[in-house]
Design a protein around this motif. Structure first.
Motif, PDB file in Angstrom:
ATOM      1  N   GLY A 103      65.224  40.958  22.314  1.00  0.00           N
ATOM      2  CA  GLY A 103      64.326  40.249  23.202  1.00  0.00           C
ATOM      3  C   GLY A 103      63.027  41.289  23.554  1.00  0.00           C
ATOM      4  N   ASP A 104      61.878  40.741  23.348  1.00  0.00           N
ATOM      5  CA  ASP A 104      60.671  41.378  23.858  1.00  0.00           C
ATOM      6  C   ASP A 104      59.556  40.244  24.319  1.00  0.00           C
ATOM      7  OD1 ASP A 104      60.865  44.329  22.602  1.00  0.00           O
ATOM      8  OD2 ASP A 104      61.198  42.809  20.867  1.00  0.00           O
ATOM      9  N   ASN A 105      58.989  40.820  25.667  1.00  0.00           N
ATOM     10  CA  ASN A 105      58.236  40.108  26.334  1.00  0.00           C
ATOM     11  C   ASN A 105      56.964  40.858  26.586  1.00  0.00           C
ATOM     12  OD1 ASN A 105      58.874  37.097  27.289  1.00  0.00           O
ATOM     13  ND2 ASN A 105      60.596  38.175  27.796  1.00  0.00           N
ATOM     14  N   TYR A 106      55.728  40.429  26.109  1.00  0.00           N
ATOM     15  CA  TYR A 106      54.451  41.079  26.304  1.00  0.00           C
ATOM     16  C   TYR A 106      53.703  40.320  27.218  1.00  0.00           C
ATOM     17  CZ  TYR A 106      56.267  43.348  22.120  1.00  0.00           C
ATOM     18  OH  TYR A 106      56.880  43.932  21.028  1.00  0.00           O
ATOM     19  N   PHE A 107      52.669  40.852  27.931  1.00  0.00           N
ATOM     20  CA  PHE A 107      51.781  40.191  28.734  1.00  0.00           C
ATOM     21  C   PHE A 107      50.659  40.946  29.026  1.00  0.00           C
ATOM     22  CE2 PHE A 107      49.846  38.847  32.929  1.00  0.00           C
ATOM     23  CZ  PHE A 107      49.696  37.536  32.611  1.00  0.00           C
ATOM     24  N   GLY A 108      49.410  40.342  28.978  1.00  0.00           N
ATOM     25  CA  GLY A 108      48.192  41.120  29.082  1.00  0.00           C
ATOM     26  C   GLY A 108      47.170  40.292  29.934  1.00  0.00           C
ATOM     27  N   LYS A 109      46.647  40.753  30.913  1.00  0.00           N
ATOM     28  CA  LYS A 109      45.616  39.656  31.788  1.00  0.00           C
ATOM     29  C   LYS A 109      44.298  40.787  32.051  1.00  0.00           C
ATOM     30  CE  LYS A 109      45.822  37.070  35.985  1.00  0.00           C
ATOM     31  NZ  LYS A 109      46.469  36.508  36.917  1.00  0.00           N
ATOM     32  N   LEU A 110      43.168  40.200  31.848  1.00  0.00           N
ATOM     33  CA  LEU A 110      41.798  40.611  32.593  1.00  0.00           C
ATOM     34  C   LEU A 110      41.231  39.418  33.358  1.00  0.00           C
ATOM     35  CD1 LEU A 110      40.192  41.523  29.093  1.00  0.00           C
ATOM     36  CD2 LEU A 110      40.986  43.448  31.088  1.00  0.00           C
ATOM     37  N   THR A 111      40.890  40.265  34.647  1.00  0.00           N
ATOM     38  CA  THR A 111      40.152  39.271  35.521  1.00  0.00           C
ATOM     39  C   THR A 111      38.999  39.881  35.863  1.00  0.00           C
ATOM     40  OG1 THR A 111      42.417  38.796  36.515  1.00  0.00           O
ATOM     41  CG2 THR A 111      40.516  38.516  37.994  1.00  0.00           C
ATOM     42  N   TRP A 112      37.883  39.021  35.784  1.00  0.00           N
ATOM     43  CA  TRP A 112      36.404  39.548  36.128  1.00  0.00           C
ATOM     44  C   TRP A 112      35.864  38.685  36.919  1.00  0.00           C
ATOM     45  CZ3 TRP A 112      31.801  37.110  33.244  1.00  0.00           C
ATOM     46  CH2 TRP A 112      30.502  37.881  33.974  1.00  0.00           C
ATOM     47  N   THR A 113      35.768  39.390  38.064  1.00  0.00           N
ATOM     48  CA  THR A 113      35.079  38.631  39.423  1.00  0.00           C
ATOM     49  C   THR A 113      33.586  39.104  39.321  1.00  0.00           C
ATOM     50  OG1 THR A 113      37.102  38.920  40.697  1.00  0.00           O
ATOM     51  CG2 THR A 113      34.908  38.593  41.841  1.00  0.00           C
ATOM     52  N   GLN A 114      32.841  38.162  38.590  1.00  0.00           N
ATOM     53  CA  GLN A 114      31.160  38.381  38.532  1.00  0.00           C
ATOM     54  C   GLN A 114      30.509  38.452  40.037  1.00  0.00           C
ATOM     55  OE1 GLN A 114      29.247  35.314  36.619  1.00  0.00           O
ATOM     56  NE2 GLN A 114      27.263  36.298  36.973  1.00  0.00           N
ATOM     57  N   ASP A 115      31.020  37.648  41.081  1.00  0.00           N
ATOM     58  CA  ASP A 115      30.637  37.699  42.164  1.00  0.00           C
ATOM     59  C   ASP A 115      31.723  37.050  42.966  1.00  0.00           C
ATOM     60  OD1 ASP A 115      29.836  34.935  41.943  1.00  0.00           O
ATOM     61  OD2 ASP A 115      28.097  35.570  41.109  1.00  0.00           O
ATOM     62  N   ASP A 116      31.443  36.639  44.487  1.00  0.00           N
ATOM     63  CA  ASP A 116      32.282  35.882  45.170  1.00  0.00           C
ATOM     64  C   ASP A 116      32.348  34.620  44.793  1.00  0.00           C
ATOM     65  OD1 ASP A 116      32.927  38.081  46.462  1.00  0.00           O
ATOM     66  OD2 ASP A 116      31.636  37.684  48.493  1.00  0.00           O
ATOM     67  N   ASN A 117      31.282  34.072  43.977  1.00  0.00           N
ATOM     68  CA  ASN A 117      31.524  32.493  43.676  1.00  0.00           C
ATOM     69  C   ASN A 117      32.066  32.258  42.245  1.00  0.00           C
ATOM     70  OD1 ASN A 117      30.174  31.865  45.935  1.00  0.00           O
ATOM     71  ND2 ASN A 117      28.190  32.199  44.923  1.00  0.00           N
ATOM     72  N   ASN A 118      32.309  33.542  41.411  1.00  0.00           N
ATOM     73  CA  ASN A 118      32.835  33.031  40.144  1.00  0.00           C
ATOM     74  C   ASN A 118      33.701  34.098  39.676  1.00  0.00           C
ATOM     75  OD1 ASN A 118      30.871  30.994  38.459  1.00  0.00           O
ATOM     76  ND2 ASN A 118      29.516  32.609  39.950  1.00  0.00           N
ATOM     77  N   THR A 119      35.040  33.765  39.059  1.00  0.00           N
ATOM     78  CA  THR A 119      36.188  34.364  38.771  1.00  0.00           C
ATOM     79  C   THR A 119      36.555  33.990  37.410  1.00  0.00           C
ATOM     80  OG1 THR A 119      36.705  35.195  40.798  1.00  0.00           O
ATOM     81  CG2 THR A 119      38.298  35.397  39.014  1.00  0.00           C
ATOM     82  N   VAL A 120      36.748  34.776  36.353  1.00  0.00           N
ATOM     83  CA  VAL A 120      37.154  34.438  35.023  1.00  0.00           C
ATOM     84  C   VAL A 120      38.553  35.191  34.796  1.00  0.00           C
ATOM     85  CG1 VAL A 120      36.742  34.418  32.420  1.00  0.00           C
ATOM     86  CG2 VAL A 120      35.010  33.749  34.026  1.00  0.00           C
ATOM     87  N   ASP A 121      39.424  34.566  34.339  1.00  0.00           N
ATOM     88  CA  ASP A 121      40.738  35.347  34.080  1.00  0.00           C
ATOM     89  C   ASP A 121      41.035  34.835  32.443  1.00  0.00           C
ATOM     90  OD1 ASP A 121      42.156  36.137  36.481  1.00  0.00           O
ATOM     91  OD2 ASP A 121      41.868  33.951  37.061  1.00  0.00           O
ATOM     92  N   LEU A 122      41.386  36.017  31.755  1.00  0.00           N
ATOM     93  CA  LEU A 122      41.914  36.030  30.366  1.00  0.00           C
ATOM     94  C   LEU A 122      42.929  36.593  30.341  1.00  0.00           C
ATOM     95  CD1 LEU A 122      38.544  37.170  28.573  1.00  0.00           C
ATOM     96  CD2 LEU A 122      39.304  34.813  28.718  1.00  0.00           C
TER      97      LEU A 122
END
Length: 952
Positions: free
Chosen positions: A344-363
């Motif tokens: 069994g193999d489990n992979y995970f990747g995540k990017l978190t972009w906090t443009q400013d205190d009002n906007n955050t994008v997670d991929l």
């Protein structure tokens, strides 16, 4: 552009419009599937409320800040908080206040801010505690996940820390359930992405027949188990829900490497192997993994990646059933101990972009792959095994936007899960020498795939005083693809005493593939209304709709229509209700009101009374209704062979020719095939989706660092899906079965779908918790469940009685009356960390067929009841399992550490039995078929595991 793509595009445009519209509202939006909310009051040194004060919550890991302004009575709400440590600051009338707290996933907590008042009532060891919640829920922290012992790295095993939840730790089938529901009633959310299985009945995608884990534990930050009275934002569940949040990168680099090892030499021998004088089978498991997270751009862009591997080898013995000299000479090569490998193999990747205190994008993206060679042993050779493949992937884009006093979460997610048990030798026929050996290829492979594309948007309006109104919309486009390749290569059956040629052969004939589409749409509104500072009411309404839950587009063939109309109408069967032209099956509007309350009996909030009622619709797994179509388009042809071509047992035979020993040879003989008569399955047109009505009432009490709760629970389940015979004698109300009419039209029997399964559940939950703190050096948690879970019929097939109601209610198999789970963390001298997870139970109920009241064995007169195993542990338990861990951590340099740990599972090697002989007949032992004797172990014998980890 296809209609399906247009539907998805319209839903995307609708959600984007809702998002842009929400930015014009002077209101916050606090989606709590993965985030948390803090509310309270700011007071000055004299205890007077401070209006217009700015409350700041700074995430200490990313420096992101959430801000709220107090209203006229000094109250504030900080919503959309990601689980993390925060520094809360506010100026209360010239007196600055600062608090350091830790927020958990999904919490709705209170924190009053006043100079010189530290808030010990709501903060213990830095972690913020909940007060105003009507949910029956348990939070599992990263510290518990990391330190508590577990037999495998499946984070869902810690769901049993919540009362009313049972974790199944089977070697080949892991999952959890709660109440009187099966595993199909639960749901798991990872960062808000639902892992609900829409096609199979294990509840969680990828968990069917799996030794593996649904998600890499290294990637899980913490999770919350909602046992009951969860709010309207949660969908597609009639039992417990787990909502987990994954780790994210921070302003500092953090990483981890780990390895864990156990094998046969570190395990006790199974008592059944000892009794049979069998050698202890081969066993080895190696688990390993790595994780790394940190900043790409400080305060703005972060990453986190992880990988976990799980390699297991088990040996299974293959032994001829008849070990005569001729058979040993011919088939002895198949005997031996053969390895059953799991990878069994489990992979995970995540990017978190906090443009400013009002906007955050997670991929983020996750992928899970498994291969597991099973299905051999005994008289089945290894080459006739199958590889149970599981592949599950998820992808998520989530945008969190703040605008003054509001927050909006928009997400687009994708789930792709494939269950693919495949013959190791798909090009080889199957050869079964009855009572001796089976070899060749396995007689079937399957490929069952579910793909979901989901759009979700949640936001909240708080412009009304004392109200927090959440609104959300969800649309999911789902594709299902089934391929059931049974006997694609023929199966040959050799029978004694003459094994010189096969007496029978079986060959799959027809179209093995079914594809379907299903669109689900849901909307909810939730109001958390503070009537007073101490009294909160939670009122919600959820509406869900599915376009194709019961194979809605199916058209009943003419021959099947004739058979159904020729069967007698009964109180449980109206033939007209099982005939469809593709438009007779309604799409249900599933309205689900949910209401809860919490009331603090004292000013300090130490004693809280809470409760609620809710309706919770689940879904019917698509595989449950598949046979009405599949059995008619794919049949198993049976060929009877002889040396003379004369009839045998009433069936015509064909003179055997070695040319028939191939698929092509049988296809050439296809006209002689005896397809047997396929069973006719029919789905009830107005079958309703499964639903539970849940009630709870309880009290929480805090005294010092301790927290206790006592909750009463009642759950009534309806509309469970099962199958009945429609061909019973005496006008459909007698014994089984009068099939003459069905046979005359080419069907062996008629089975009808029936939405009459019911469950009843009554329970008392008690919890006692003392959270771990570094200052105290210890923590303790106890969850006790006293429960009675009942069901009337049987899951999926209720063929032993006329209807489920005729069974009567009995204790549900697999559920204990009493269950205790104790966990503890203790810092010992010399820097040794001790932890335990202890599970005690009164024994799981099992179903009994009691024929003592009947003159002969007859299902119509046999009583179907439940029984419980003997108490063989301390005289009061039938299940005792004590797991412990000793860990020693060494600091290398600059916060770099290495740790060594020893896990001991089932320390006292308790024999926790399962699979009991359940047929009672004909008096006392031994003529009663050895009733109550066990045939397997519920938990593994004592086992030691060694672990090492490096962290920085």
């Amino acid at each position: 552009m296809t209609n399906r793509k247009l539907v998805l595009l319209r839903a995307l445009m609708y959600s984007a419009t809702a998002l842009s519209g929400s930015t014009m509202l002077a209101a916050p939006a606090f989606a709590q599937v993965t985030t948390a909310a803090i509310s309270g009051q700011v007071r000055d040194g004299a205890g007077s409320p401070v209006a217009g004060a700015t409350v700041n919550a700074r995430n200490e890991e990313t420096n992101g800040t959430v801000t709220a302004v107090t209203d006229s009575d000094g109250s504030y709400t900080l919503g959309g908080l990601r689980p993390a440590p925060y520094t809360i600051t506010v100026d209360a009338g010239g007196a600055p206040i600062e608090r350091r707290i830790v927020v958990g996933v999904g919490q709705s907590a209170s924190l009053d801010l006043e100079p010189d008042v530290a808030g010990e009532i709501t903060v213990i060891g830095g972690r913020l505690l909940e007060t105003k919640t009507s949910e029956v829920a348990t939070n599992v922290s990263q510290q518990q996940i990391r330190r508590l012992p577990q037999t495998d790295r499946n984070f869902l095993s810690f769901a049993q820390l919540s009362p009313g939840v049972q974790y199944n730790d089977s070697e080949t089938n892991r999952g959890f359930r709660s109440g009187a529901s099966t595993a199909s009633g639960v749901n798991v959310f990872i960062d808000g992405v639902s892992l609900k299985s829409a096609v199979l009945d294990q509840g969680v995608a990828g968990q069917t027949d799996s030794r593996g884990n649904p998600f890499g534990q290294l990637a899980v930050q913490e999770f919350r188990v909602l046992t009951q009275n969860y709010k309207a934002e949660y969908e597609q569940a009639s039992a417990a829900i787990v909502t987990a949040i994954t780790k994210s990168g921070t302003n500092e680099f953090h990483g981890e490497l780990f390895g864990a090892y156990t094998d046969r030499g570190l395990s006790e021998k199974n008592i059944f192997d000892t009794r049979a004088n069998r050698a202890e089978p081969e066993f080895r498991r190696i688990q390993y993994g790595a994780a790394l997270g940190g900043p790409i751009i400080k305060d703005r862009l972060f990453f986190f990646v992880s990988y976990e591997g799980n390699d297991q080898n088990r040996a299974t013995n293959v032994i001829l059933g008849n070990r005569t000299a001729p058979f040993l000479a011919q088939f002895g090569k198949f005997e031996g101990a053969f390895v059953s490998p799991f990878r069994g193999d489990n992979y995970f990747g995540k990017l978190t972009w906090t443009q400013d205190d009002n906007n955050t994008v997670d991929l983020s993206y996750s992928k899970r792959t498994e291969t597991d060679v099973q299905g051999f042993g005994g008289t089945t050779s290894r080459e006739a095994a199958e590889n149970k493949k599981n592949d599950t992937s998820t992808a998520l884009m989530r945008w969190t936007h703040r605008g003054g006093t509001f927050l909006n979460e928009f997400s687009l997610s994708y789930l792709d899960s494939k269950y693919n048990p495949t013959s190791l030798n798909p090009d080889s026929p199957t050869f079964e020498y009855q009572g001796v050996i089976t070899f060749g290829g396995k007689d079937g492979s399957q490929s069952i795939r579910q793909q979901n594309m989901t759009i979700r948007n949640d936001f909240t309006y708080s412009g009304l005083e004392s109200h927090l109104i959440k609104v959300g919309v969800r649309f999911s486009a789902q594709n299902y693809d089934f391929q059931k390749l049974f006997n694609v290569q023929p199966k040959y059956v050799f029978q004694g005493p003459d094994f010189s040629f096969p007496r029978q052969a079986f060959l799959g004939i027809g179209n093995p593939r079914i594809k379907a589409q299903n669109d689900t749409f849901g909307v909810f509104i939730q109001d958390d209304w503070d009537l007073t500072d101490r009294f909160q009411i939670n009122v919600g309404l959820r509406w869900d709709r599915e376009s194709n839950m019961f194979n809605n587009g199916y058209v009943t063939p003419a021959r099947a229509r004739t058979v159904l109309l020729g069967l007698p109408k009964t109180p449980y069967f109206d033939p007209a209700n099982y005939i469809t032209d593709g438009s007779n099956r309604p799409v249900y509007n599933m309205f689900q009101p949910r209401i809860g309350f919490s009331y603090e009996l004292d000013e300090a909030g130490k004693t809280v009374v809470f409760g609620g009622f809710g309706r919770y619709y689940d879904r019917n797994a698509f595989n449950n209704t598949l046979d009405e179509q599949f059995r008619l388009q794919y049949t198993i042809g049976r060929f009877e062979f002889s040396t003379d071509g004369l009839p045998r047992n009433g069936s015509p035979t064909v003179i055997w020719n070695p040319a028939y020993l191939t698929r092509d040879g049988l296809i050439a003989l296809q006209q002689q095939a005896l397809t047997g008569l396929p069973e006719l399955f029919a789905v009830k047109n107005n079958a309703k989706p499964p639903v539970t009505d849940q009630f709870s009432l309880g009290v929480r009490q805090r005294f010092g660092a301790w927290n206790a709760s006592l909750t009463g629970s009642y759950i009534r389940g309806r509309n469970g899906y099962t199958h009945l015979f429609a061909t019973r004698q005496n006008g459909g109300l007698g014994g089984c079965c009068d099939t003459a009419f069905a046979n005359s039209l080419g069907f062996a029997n008629v089975l009808i779908g029936f939405d009459g399964l019911e469950t009843r559940y009554k329970a008392i939950y008690f919890t006692l918790d003392k959270p771990y703190t570094e200052a105290s050096g210890w923590g303790f948690n106890l969850a006790y469940t006293f429960q009675k879970a009942e069901q009337n019929g049987n899951d999926l097939f209720s063929l032993d009685k006329v209807t489920p109601a005729d069974y009567g209610f009995r204790d549900k198999a697999g559920v204990e009356r009493h269950a205790i789970v104790i966990s503890g963390l203790v810092d010992l001298p010399l820097g040794i960390k001790f932890s335990t997870l202890t599970k005690l139970g009164s024994g799981q109920a099992f179903q009994v067929f009691d024929a003592n009241t009947a003159p002969f064995f007859d299902l119509n007169t046999t009583k179907i009841r439940s029984a419980f195993p003997d108490k063989n542990c301390l005289g009061i338990f039938a299940r005792c399992e004590v797991d412990v861990t000793f860990e020693k951590e060494f600091e290398l340099f600059n916060h770099h550490t290495v740790s060594f740990a020893v896990d001991v599972f089932n320390v006292f090697n308790n024999k926790n039995y399962t699979s009991f002989n359940s047929f009672v007949c004909c008096g006392a032992p031994p003529s009663n078929f050895r009733f109550g004797e066990p045939n397997a172990l519920l938990t593994l014998p004592r086992r030691v595991q060694l672990r090492v980890a490096y962290r920085f």
